[in-house]
Design a protein around this motif. Structure first.
Motif, PDB file in Angstrom:
ATOM      1  N   ASN A   1      18.343   1.694 -49.085  1.00  0.00           N
ATOM      2  CA  ASN A   1      17.155   0.847 -49.071  1.00  0.00           C
ATOM      3  C   ASN A   1      16.661   0.573 -50.479  1.00  0.00           C
ATOM      4  O   ASN A   1      16.772   1.424 -51.368  1.00  0.00           O
ATOM      5  CB  ASN A   1      16.032   1.517 -48.269  1.00  0.00           C
ATOM      6  CG  ASN A   1      16.387   1.649 -46.800  1.00  0.00           C
ATOM      7  OD1 ASN A   1      16.671   0.663 -46.133  1.00  0.00           O
ATOM      8  ND2 ASN A   1      16.385   2.874 -46.292  1.00  0.00           N
ATOM      9  N   MET A   2      16.139  -0.600 -50.650  1.00  0.00           N
ATOM     10  CA  MET A   2      15.533  -0.989 -51.921  1.00  0.00           C
ATOM     11  C   MET A   2      14.051  -1.260 -51.678  1.00  0.00           C
ATOM     12  O   MET A   2      13.655  -1.841 -50.669  1.00  0.00           O
ATOM     13  CB  MET A   2      16.211  -2.245 -52.471  1.00  0.00           C
ATOM     14  CG  MET A   2      15.582  -2.772 -53.744  1.00  0.00           C
ATOM     15  SD  MET A   2      16.373  -4.303 -54.296  1.00  0.00           S
ATOM     16  CE  MET A   2      15.306  -4.709 -55.684  1.00  0.00           C
TER      17      MET A   2
ATOM     18  N   TRP B   1      21.236  -6.439 -54.947  1.00  0.00           N
ATOM     19  CA  TRP B   1      20.928  -5.193 -55.651  1.00  0.00           C
ATOM     20  C   TRP B   1      21.594  -3.993 -54.972  1.00  0.00           C
ATOM     21  O   TRP B   1      22.145  -3.118 -55.632  1.00  0.00           O
ATOM     22  CB  TRP B   1      19.416  -4.994 -55.717  1.00  0.00           C
ATOM     23  CG  TRP B   1      18.693  -6.017 -56.560  1.00  0.00           C
ATOM     24  CD1 TRP B   1      18.539  -7.349 -56.277  1.00  0.00           C
ATOM     25  CD2 TRP B   1      18.048  -5.800 -57.812  1.00  0.00           C
ATOM     26  NE1 TRP B   1      17.816  -7.965 -57.269  1.00  0.00           N
ATOM     27  CE2 TRP B   1      17.499  -7.044 -58.218  1.00  0.00           C
ATOM     28  CE3 TRP B   1      17.847  -4.685 -58.615  1.00  0.00           C
ATOM     29  CZ2 TRP B   1      16.788  -7.190 -59.401  1.00  0.00           C
ATOM     30  CZ3 TRP B   1      17.124  -4.825 -59.799  1.00  0.00           C
ATOM     31  CH2 TRP B   1      16.611  -6.060 -60.187  1.00  0.00           C
TER      32      TRP B   1
ATOM     33  N   THR C   1      10.129 -12.406 -53.246  1.00  0.00           N
ATOM     34  CA  THR C   1      10.993 -11.261 -52.926  1.00  0.00           C
ATOM     35  C   THR C   1      12.267 -11.333 -53.743  1.00  0.00           C
ATOM     36  O   THR C   1      12.604 -12.379 -54.303  1.00  0.00           O
ATOM     37  CB  THR C   1      11.327 -11.237 -51.422  1.00  0.00           C
ATOM     38  OG1 THR C   1      12.051 -10.040 -51.124  1.00  0.00           O
ATOM     39  CG2 THR C   1      12.175 -12.445 -51.023  1.00  0.00           C
TER      40      THR C   1
ATOM     41  N   VAL D   1      11.025  -1.563 -59.067  1.00  0.00           N
ATOM     42  CA  VAL D   1      12.051  -1.383 -58.031  1.00  0.00           C
ATOM     43  C   VAL D   1      12.455   0.085 -57.949  1.00  0.00           C
ATOM     44  O   VAL D   1      12.385   0.834 -58.927  1.00  0.00           O
ATOM     45  CB  VAL D   1      13.303  -2.245 -58.307  1.00  0.00           C
ATOM     46  CG1 VAL D   1      12.950  -3.726 -58.320  1.00  0.00           C
ATOM     47  CG2 VAL D   1      13.974  -1.842 -59.615  1.00  0.00           C
TER      48      VAL D   1
ATOM     49  N   GLU E   1      10.470  -2.758 -53.613  1.00  0.00           N
ATOM     50  CA  GLU E   1      10.029  -3.508 -54.784  1.00  0.00           C
ATOM     51  C   GLU E   1       8.552  -3.860 -54.669  1.00  0.00           C
ATOM     52  O   GLU E   1       8.013  -4.006 -53.573  1.00  0.00           O
ATOM     53  CB  GLU E   1      10.863  -4.774 -54.985  1.00  0.00           C
ATOM     54  CG  GLU E   1      10.474  -5.963 -54.115  1.00  0.00           C
ATOM     55  CD  GLU E   1      11.145  -5.969 -52.750  1.00  0.00           C
ATOM     56  OE1 GLU E   1      11.381  -7.060 -52.221  1.00  0.00           O
ATOM     57  OE2 GLU E   1      11.425  -4.886 -52.208  1.00  0.00           O
TER      58      GLU E   1
ATOM     59  N   PHE F   1      15.082   2.888 -55.188  1.00  0.00           N
ATOM     60  CA  PHE F   1      16.098   2.936 -54.130  1.00  0.00           C
ATOM     61  C   PHE F   1      16.094   4.295 -53.443  1.00  0.00           C
ATOM     62  O   PHE F   1      15.696   5.310 -54.027  1.00  0.00           O
ATOM     63  CB  PHE F   1      17.490   2.694 -54.719  1.00  0.00           C
ATOM     64  CG  PHE F   1      17.669   1.339 -55.346  1.00  0.00           C
ATOM     65  CD1 PHE F   1      18.193   0.284 -54.623  1.00  0.00           C
ATOM     66  CD2 PHE F   1      17.301   1.122 -56.669  1.00  0.00           C
ATOM     67  CE1 PHE F   1      18.352  -0.969 -55.192  1.00  0.00           C
ATOM     68  CE2 PHE F   1      17.454  -0.121 -57.252  1.00  0.00           C
ATOM     69  CZ  PHE F   1      17.980  -1.170 -56.510  1.00  0.00           C
TER      70      PHE F   1
ATOM     71  N   LYS G   1      17.681  -8.424 -51.893  1.00  0.00           N
ATOM     72  CA  LYS G   1      17.994  -6.995 -51.818  1.00  0.00           C
ATOM     73  C   LYS G   1      19.485  -6.741 -51.642  1.00  0.00           C
ATOM     74  O   LYS G   1      20.011  -5.745 -52.142  1.00  0.00           O
ATOM     75  CB  LYS G   1      17.206  -6.346 -50.682  1.00  0.00           C
ATOM     76  CG  LYS G   1      15.713  -6.264 -50.938  1.00  0.00           C
ATOM     77  CD  LYS G   1      15.022  -5.489 -49.826  1.00  0.00           C
ATOM     78  CE  LYS G   1      13.525  -5.385 -50.091  1.00  0.00           C
ATOM     79  NZ  LYS G   1      12.832  -4.595 -49.040  1.00  0.00           N
TER      80      LYS G   1
ATOM     81  N   GLU H   1      18.517 -10.756 -61.680  1.00  0.00           N
ATOM     82  CA  GLU H   1      19.251 -10.914 -60.427  1.00  0.00           C
ATOM     83  C   GLU H   1      20.404 -11.904 -60.569  1.00  0.00           C
ATOM     84  O   GLU H   1      21.426 -11.788 -59.908  1.00  0.00           O
ATOM     85  CB  GLU H   1      18.283 -11.377 -59.338  1.00  0.00           C
ATOM     86  CG  GLU H   1      18.837 -11.305 -57.935  1.00  0.00           C
ATOM     87  CD  GLU H   1      17.760 -11.606 -56.909  1.00  0.00           C
ATOM     88  OE1 GLU H   1      17.704 -12.756 -56.437  1.00  0.00           O
ATOM     89  OE2 GLU H   1      16.974 -10.696 -56.599  1.00  0.00           O
TER      90      GLU H   1
END
Length: 292
Positions: free
Chosen positions: A253-254, A9, A3, A268, A256, A270, A6, A90
């Motif tokens: 919300n994200m 991001w 994962t 990804v 992926e 959003f 989140k 990231e």
């Protein structure tokens, strides 16, 4: 890697979501009233009368009726982006920003366009005046915006007793050009900020926005959001009192798909909840460009 983080991001998505010059910075922020991406408001009744040197008692009692409103925040969704090596992205600010940039910009742009459309008056009324430009021919079939046009809008706001410091005029870029050409010395800095505050003219705090709502020139009625323009469509600037418009942010919300086997990458996307509306349909105004 199972994962993504989140929170990292999503925090990046919301960073500087409302730039300093955005008109949305001057709307009432009602985010605190949002629950489960809904906001509960009330359509307020009338304001009470005031008696001066009254000699008749008892003073009348009039019950105000407020109509409860429960509004769901609009859902804005971005297209998905394919990301190579998301672990490295990231952990590196510049790489993360390069991926997030497009998503933030599109969410910000659509939110701003929808808000601008909502804050602009639907039609010409006493509480929502819509004026037309009276300046010289701009060579493209429209009359230019003249300072006198803004003064006429000021008078409309004066008659509504709108506090001077709460008045905002959001100029269409064509109208910014009109004012600068009218008097370069007086208006060259019209949309700049001084000490973090917008410049003022004719009692309005002056801002600029590139996607102002469109109007039907013949009827002075606002074109529905996203509607196709026709020969009667014209552009304009809009105004509002910061006490009479609201905004509210909801969830972000994200989504992926990690290590997609076909694409050999991570995907990804959003979504974001947001709502912007006038509170009472009062103190909204517009100056639309008159066609020659």
């Amino acid at each position: 890697m199972n994962t993504l983080n989140k929170q990292v991001w999503i925090s990046q998505i919301m960073e500087n979501f409302y730039p300093e010059a955005s008109f949305l910075n001057y709307a009432k922020d009602m985010t605190e009233f949002v629950e489960n991406d809904k906001i509960n408001l009330a359509d307020c009744g009338f304001d009470p009368d005031v008696y001066i040197n009254n000699t008749t008692y008892p003073i009348p009692i009039v019950q105000r009726t407020d109509t409860p409103l429960s509004l769901e925040l609009d859902l804005y969704e971005t297209e998905n982006t394919l990301v190579r090596s998301p672990e490295a992205v990231e952990l590196a600010y510049d790489k993360l920003e390069s991926v997030i940039y497009g998503h933030r910009n599109t969410l910000r742009a659509k939110s701003g366009q929808k808000a601008a459309h909502a804050y602009a008056p639907n039609s010409n009324t006493e509480n929502t005046p819509i004026l037309v430009t009276t300046g010289a021919d701009n060579g493209e079939g429209y009359k230019r915006l003249a300072p006198e046009d803004i003064l006429k809008l000021k008078k409309k706001y004066d008659l509504l007793d709108i506090p001077f410091e709460k008045r905002y005029l959001v100029l269409d870029p064509n109208h910014v050009e009109d004012l600068i050409l009218y008097d370069l010395k007086a208006f060259k800095d019209i949309t700049d900020f001084v000490n973090g505050q917008p410049n003022r003219f004719a009692g309005f705090n002056i801002l600029q926005y590139t996607k102002t709502p469109r109007y039907n020139f013949l009827t002075k009625e606002k074109i529905p959001f996203g509607a196709v323009e026709d020969a009667n469509t014209t552009f304009g600037s809009f105004s509002f009192s910061s006490e009479e418009v609201m905004k509210a942010d909801g969830s972000v919300n994200m989504f992926e798909r990690i290590n997609d086997p076909e694409l050999r990458a991570t995907i990804v996307g959003f979504d974001k909840r947001f709502l912007a509306l006038p509170i009472r349909n009062k103190a909204l105004g517009a100056i639309i460009s008159s066609k020659i």
